[in-house]
Motif scaffolding. Structure first.
Motif, mmCIF file in Angstrom:
data_model
loop_
_atom_site.group_PDB
_atom_site.id
_atom_site.type_symbol
_atom_site.label_atom_id
_atom_site.label_comp_id
_atom_site.label_asym_id
_atom_site.label_seq_id
_atom_site.Cartn_x
_atom_site.Cartn_y
_atom_site.Cartn_z
ATOM 1 N N ALA A 122 0.867 -1.187 0.000
ATOM 2 C CA ALA A 122 0.000 0.000 0.000
ATOM 3 C C ALA A 122 0.894 1.222 0.000
ATOM 4 N N PRO A 123 0.400 2.383 -0.463
ATOM 5 C CA PRO A 123 1.215 3.603 -0.450
ATOM 6 C C PRO A 123 1.721 3.917 0.959
ATOM 7 N N GLY A 124 3.039 4.121 1.071
ATOM 8 C CA GLY A 124 3.623 4.456 2.360
ATOM 9 C C GLY A 124 3.953 3.266 3.234
ATOM 10 N N PHE A 125 3.679 2.034 2.756
ATOM 11 C CA PHE A 125 4.009 0.860 3.559
ATOM 12 C C PHE A 125 5.453 0.467 3.269
ATOM 13 N N GLY A 126 6.327 0.692 4.249
ATOM 14 C CA GLY A 126 7.729 0.351 4.097
ATOM 15 C C GLY A 126 8.060 -0.963 4.769
ATOM 16 N N TYR A 127 8.780 -1.817 4.078
ATOM 17 C CA TYR A 127 9.260 -3.076 4.659
ATOM 18 C C TYR A 127 10.582 -2.781 5.357
ATOM 19 N N LEU A 128 10.602 -2.888 6.684
ATOM 20 C CA LEU A 128 11.757 -2.515 7.487
ATOM 21 C C LEU A 128 12.564 -3.748 7.853
ATOM 22 N N ALA A 155 6.337 -9.390 10.741
ATOM 23 C CA ALA A 155 6.080 -10.581 9.927
ATOM 24 C C ALA A 155 7.403 -11.051 9.360
ATOM 25 N N GLY A 156 7.775 -12.282 9.675
ATOM 26 C CA GLY A 156 9.056 -12.783 9.192
ATOM 27 C C GLY A 156 10.184 -11.923 9.717
ATOM 28 N N ALA A 157 11.087 -11.518 8.810
ATOM 29 C CA ALA A 157 12.224 -10.682 9.204
ATOM 30 C C ALA A 157 11.898 -9.193 9.135
ATOM 31 N N PHE A 158 10.624 -8.849 8.862
ATOM 32 C CA PHE A 158 10.254 -7.456 8.634
ATOM 33 C C PHE A 158 9.458 -6.866 9.790
ATOM 34 N N SER A 159 9.598 -5.543 9.926
ATOM 35 C CA SER A 159 8.670 -4.756 10.735
ATOM 36 C C SER A 159 8.046 -3.740 9.796
ATOM 37 N N GLY A 160 6.899 -3.179 10.189
ATOM 38 C CA GLY A 160 6.244 -2.207 9.318
ATOM 39 C C GLY A 160 5.127 -1.487 10.045
ATOM 40 N N VAL A 161 4.605 -0.448 9.399
ATOM 41 C CA VAL A 161 3.492 0.328 9.941
ATOM 42 C C VAL A 161 2.433 0.445 8.853
ATOM 43 N N TYR A 162 1.210 0.002 9.147
ATOM 44 C CA TYR A 162 0.121 0.090 8.179
ATOM 45 C C TYR A 162 -0.275 1.552 7.982
ATOM 46 N N PRO A 163 -0.164 2.089 6.759
ATOM 47 C CA PRO A 163 -0.453 3.506 6.541
ATOM 48 C C PRO A 163 -1.943 3.822 6.472
ATOM 49 N N GLN A 164 -2.757 2.811 6.202
ATOM 50 C CA GLN A 164 -4.201 3.015 6.134
ATOM 51 C C GLN A 164 -4.886 1.714 6.523
#
Length: 530
Positions: A122-128, A155-164
């Motif tokens: 989604a727009p602005g969703f970065g896989y960290l 999730a897995g090796a990633f962190s993230g923030v849902y933008p919407q």
């Protein structure tokens, strides 16, 4: 390196890990290959869209295969700090999965420094990436249908923030008040590839954050005597569309655009507009409006009857694919189509509609673009004079339009994950009919078949780029055919993709029609030419 077919204009490069993916992405940005149009990096793949008239897939594979992947990406100096309330629904589950206490999960998350590897979904969703390995946890077995905006997740090796607010299967450990995606901000995505990210616990630190005041929206009120169409009926909201929004994949924004590009272009030609002048996409007809000025309109696409009633109550019927002259006070009613799903309404001189990120396309998944057009909306007319051509009176339908109950044959390119399915599953894809369900939308056509597609195993696929036309298969085995508003990346295997020349047809398939997929060749890796 492995080179996999996605469609006639897209390939997927599979690499060993994220480091190699980012190294190849950086190498191709620094020293591009002529013909590459767009790239979408993901966990261990790079999806590349190219122009076949400039470079063949096999030649592209050969030229990519010799690139040096040893270089490491230098960390960015840009640090983003994200305040978090660690109150997520899955926080205790994450603690149980990791064998840590809740307090230890929070401590390890806040003491990690992450890097934005890529954007998608989604727009602005970065896989960290770069967090504490102890916090690596699987996705939820049952994805949620709605995760609130601002949810901080793993999730897995990633962190993230849902933008919407959106569906999702990541483990939610907290929430942030910070807006991750803001179309009025430059850039719109707070996370950009390469940025460093740290999270801090708002409650434990006592730190507060100052949230920016939203920018005042420009007043789009149309004065009463300005040239305009006043919408009287819109059973389904009409959407402004053009040929799409390209070059924004770094922010997680896909192209969107008209689902039937041929019909969109024809509508513009009918009224003599310059190429790519925005038009209205009407779904299933029933649309009606009143004009307060002389105007010329044109419709193309779904076979909708058109009636124009003048101020004296006299009605005249028209068909699509011809210019229609309007007088002040005329009321235009566009009926329900006998065949097809979507018609395109153009007006000579264009509509006065704002461009957002370089396009007037309305992306329903990303919620980017002009507002949907509903009853009561006043559409300002642009009245453009430059670049106009003569109206076109000899347009013909570009394709045969399907009706409910018809069987529509779509050519498909098998790949990139055809080998994730059993031979029986592949045969099921191409041998049985798939019904178009009412859950279909501009995002994708949800299909139902008597026999679900059988996978070899239930392994989890790392997120990778998806193309318009991709046939993605969730665990249910009932496929989804992605249309223009699809997510930029996905975590389910794609068994094939509709050939580009059949995408317009796919955008016109109505509910309850059936689809038969016809492969145009066997699945095989792309062999590099030397």
């Amino acid at each position: 390196m492995r080179f996999l077919p996605v469609s006639l204009t897209t390939i997927l490069v599979e690499l060993a890990d994220l480091d190699e993916t980012l190294a190849l992405f950086a190498a191709l940005q620094a020293d591009p290959i002529d013909g590459i149009e767009e790239m979408v990096p993901a966990a261990r793949t790079l999806m590349i869209r190219f122009r076949p008239e400039k470079v063949a897939a096999a030649d592209l594979a050969a030229r990519i295969g010799i690139r040096d992947l040893s270089a490491k990406i230098a960390p960015s100096e840009h640090l983003v700090e994200i305040p978090v309330r660690y109150d997520g629904e899955d926080l205790r589950d994450v603690a149980e999965l990791t064998g840590l206490s809740v307090e230890e999960v929070v401590r390890r998350h806040t003491e990690s420094e992450f890097t934005v590897a890529f954007c998608g979904f989604a727009p602005g969703f970065g896989y960290l990436v770069g967090g504490d390995p102890a916090l690596h946890v699987p996705r939820r077995k049952s994805p949620r249908t709605r995760i609130p905006a601002g949810s901080v997740a793993l999730a897995g090796a990633f962190s993230g923030v849902y933008p919407q607010a959106s569906p999702g299967g990541w483990q939610i450990i907290g929430t942030t008040p910070v807006k991750m995606w803001d179309i009025d901000r430059e850039p719109g995505a707070l996370f950009q590839p390469g940025y460093r990210v740290r999270f801090f616990d708002m409650e434990a630190t006592g730190r507060t954050v100052s949230l920016p005041v939203p920018a005042a929206k420009a007043d789009r009120t149309v004065v009463a005597d300005a040239p305009q169409f006043r919408v009287l009926a819109a059973p389904m909201p009409a959407l402004f569309q053009d040929l799409g929004r390209f070059g924004q994949t770094g922010q997680g924004v896909s192209a969107s655009g008209a689902l039937d590009r041929g019909a969109f272009n024809a509508a513009g030609r009918i009224v003599g507009n310059p190429a790519n002048t925005p038009a209205l996409e009407l779904t299933l007809g029933g649309f009606s409006f009143e004009s307060n000025v002389r105007a010329v309109i044109g419709l193309a696409g779904a076979a909708c009857p058109v009636t124009v009633r003048d101020v004296d109550g006299r009605a005249q019927d028209f068909s699509i694919l011809q210019p229609i002259a309007l007088e002040p006070g005329d009321v235009v009613t566009i009926g329900h189509p006998k065949a097809g799903m979507r018609a395109y309404l153009a007006v000579r001189g264009g509509f006065d509609v704002a461009s957002i990120l370089g396009s007037a396309a309305t992306d329903t998944l990303a919620v980017v673009g002009p507002e949907p057009v509903t009853a009561g909306t006043v559409l300002a007319l642009g009245g453009r004079k430059d670049g106009l051509a003569s109206v076109s009176t000899d347009e013909l339908p570009a394709l045969g339009l399907p009706s409910a109950g018809d069987v529509v044959v779509l050519d498909v390119v098998l790949g990139p994950r055809t080998d994730w399915f059993t031979q029986k599953g592949i045969e099921t894809l191409t041998s049985q009919l798939w019904q178009v369900t009412p859950q279909s939308s501009r995002v994708g056509i949800r299909l139902a078949g008597e026999v679900p597609l059988e996978r070899k195993d239930s392994a989890e696929l790392p997120s990778e780029g998806t193309a318009t036309g991709a046939i993605q298969v969730p665990h249910s085995g009932q496929p989804v055919l992605f249309l223009a508003d699809h997510p930029l990346t996905g975590g389910y295997p794609v068994i094939g993709a509709v050939a580009e020349y059949h995408l317009d047809l796919a955008g016109q398939i109505p509910i309850n029609a059936k689809i038969r997929f016809r492969p145009i060749g066997p699945f095989a890796d792309i062999a590099a030419t030397r």
